[in-house]
Design an enzyme around this catalytic site. Structure first.
Site, short mmCIF file in Angstrom:
data_model
loop_
_atom_site.label_atom_id
_atom_site.label_comp_id
_atom_site.label_asym_id
_atom_site.label_seq_id
_atom_site.Cartn_x
_atom_site.Cartn_y
_atom_site.Cartn_z
CE1 TYR A 135 7.01 -25.24 45.23
CE2 TYR A 135 7.99 -23.32 45.71
CZ TYR A 135 6.76 -23.76 45.19
OH TYR A 135 5.49 -23.23 45.02
CG PHE A 153 7.40 -19.99 37.82
CD1 PHE A 153 7.66 -19.90 36.55
CD2 PHE A 153 8.27 -20.44 38.79
CE1 PHE A 153 8.84 -20.31 36.29
CE2 PHE A 153 9.66 -20.74 38.27
CZ PHE A 153 9.98 -20.83 37.13
CD GLU A 154 4.07 -25.09 42.92
OE1 GLU A 154 3.74 -24.90 44.22
OE2 GLU A 154 3.75 -26.02 42.29
CB ILE A 155 11.06 -25.41 38.60
CG1 ILE A 155 10.45 -24.55 37.24
CG2 ILE A 155 11.90 -26.71 38.18
CD1 ILE A 155 11.58 -24.01 36.45
CG HIS A 168 1.85 -26.45 47.14
ND1 HIS A 168 2.13 -26.02 45.86
CD2 HIS A 168 1.18 -27.42 47.12
CE1 HIS A 168 1.36 -27.01 45.07
NE2 HIS A 168 0.93 -27.70 46.02
#
Length: 458
Positions: free
Chosen positions: A225, A299-301, A357
């Protein structure tokens, strides 16, 4: 004797001490036992610092993107949830991410909507996305109320949240979105071919050139994450979420990770008084609190496999059964107090996907699996992150990095950014406490007391 001798008056405290004097030894021992118990309890949540930093930037200057046909790529997609009327805001985001990243790497962008797409939106994005655009409509069963919830009562709760001024609380679609991004998003048929996703939103700006492939680097370094911004959650919105996740953690007998410790503010009250506090909001069954820190999910990768896992999906199903994405019923009174016939106070709030999350990641992952993309310049709404430019690493003569002219700001000695257009003298516009707290398990150096105090404002 006309007058009795003057005597010193006895106050309540002096009287109490006099009466307790014969018990001074057992009381002293009891006090020491309580202090020892509190110390040991808090020591359990002490974050152990590694001998070396476990999470560092993948690169600290510009890189020459590998444009060869054999360049490694991951099964990944950029994903945006948008509405037809947001075409201008969505276009600004797409232009920004294409300019600063995707014009070299050409990943597809998957657009999600709960309604049929407007042809204008489709044609506009098709003309802009270099890696191909896909337009998916979220199935009705994935976007809406769960089957086990009373929809009339849920809508009543949503209306009350709007009347109470809860941020976005009065919007039914917002509740659906929080539930969708908390669980149903990851099992969409439209995303089955991908292992990684990069979540973006309409009306987002990227400030720096990202000249390496973050998906490849995440996979190479065994990350799960990645985030840019960490913030405290608004306390009124989810008072029972931490208790729900903590109870699940106890039921499944998950070990306490360093990331979980970073999320907890242990109580300094002794047992059993500490246990009595468990009925309050943002407390677990032991009476310890959540510090409200979480990763901002705009914003998440991240790895889709993690969120598709049985462990995460089981947690989501438990939360979904409780209906907290629409109406939270949480006791804000200890079990030792009663209010008429009511044993609990009903809170008309909603659970957001970001804290869901964050708490799940803290419960299930070792800290080194989470990566802070501190080299990415990013803004959404009022919040931004802006790294300073790396000295001597801007590759201003590179032909590959040519194209649109960047208004490159000055370089700074501690800079790690690549061709950042923002003023790197101010790296963020929000307090750094939560960022420092959530990255602490990966840091080899501790932040001093003064540093912690300053982090609330810096």
């Amino acid at each position: 004797m006309l007058f009795p001798p003057l005597t010193r008056p006895r106050g309540p405290l002096r009287t109490l001490l006099t009466r307790l004097h014969p018990y001074r030894i057992p009381l002293t021992l009891l006090l020491l036992a309580l202090l020892t118990e509190v110390y040991l309890h808090n020591s359990y949540y002490t974050i152990h610092h590694p001998a070396r930093d476990l999470d560092v930037p993948f690169y600290t200057s510009c890189q020459e993107p590998d444009l060869s046909p054999s360049a490694p790529r991951e099964a990944a997609a950029i994903v945006m949830l948008a509405r037809n009327h947001e075409v201008e805001k969505a276009l600004r985001t797409v232009i920004s991410i294409e300019t600063h990243f995707n014009r070299w790497f050409h990943y597809p962008i998957v657009f999600l909507n709960d309604e049929d797409w407007d042809p204008e939106f489709v044609s506009t994005m098709n003309e802009t996305v270099s890696g191909g655009a896909k337009f998916e409509v979220i199935p009705k069963e994935e976007w809406g109320f769960p089957a086990n919830i009373n929809q009339d009562r849920a809508r009543e709760a949503i209306n009350r949240q709007g009347q109470q001024g809860v941020l976005y609380g009065g919007l039914e679609s917002y509740h659906h979105m929080c539930r969708f991004y908390s669980g149903k998003f990851y099992t969409l048929k439209a995303l089955r071919e991908y292992k990684w996703y990069w979540r973006i939103e309409p009306d987002v700006e990227f400030y720096c050139a990202l000249t390496y492939d973050p998906f490849v680097e995440m996979a190479k370094h065994e990350k799960v994450y990645g985030f840019t911004v960490a913030l405290p959650k608004e306390p009124a919105t989810c008072p029972g979420l931490f208790r729900a996740v903590a109870d699940w953690k106890e039921e499944q007998d998950y070990r306490t990770t360093e990331l979980w410790k970073a999320m907890v503010s242990p109580s300094w009250l002794p047992w059993p008084i500490r246990k009595m506090m468990s009925g309050l909001g943002h407390r677990d069954g032991r009476g310890d609190g959540w510090n409200l820190c979480h990763y901002w999910s705009n914003f998440e990768i991240a790895s889709l496999d993690f969120f598709r896992s049985n462990a995460y999906q089981d947690l989501f199903e438990r939360l979904d059964e409780r209906g907290g994405f629409y109406e939270e019923r949480v006791s804000t009174l200890t079990p030792f107090f009663r209010l008429g016939k009511n044993l609990m106070l009903i809170m008309r709030k909603q659970w957001g996907d970001a804290p869901v999350h964050s708490l799940a990641l803290a419960m299930l992952l070792d800290s080194h699996k989470v990566h802070h993309f501190e080299d990415i310049g990013y803004r959404h709404d009022w919040y931004f992150q802006c790294p300073a430019n790396a000295p001597g690493g801007q590759l201003l003569q590179s032909e590959v990095l040519g194209g649109p002219a960047f208004e490159v700001r000055e370089e700074r000695e501690d800079g790690i950014g690549c061709r950042c257009e923002c003023d790197g003298s101010r790296t963020r516009n929000h307090a750094s406490y939560c960022l420092n707290r959530l990255t602490q398990p990966n840091k080899s150096k501790r932040l001093g007391t003064l540093g912690w105090v300053r982090s609330w404002w810096a």
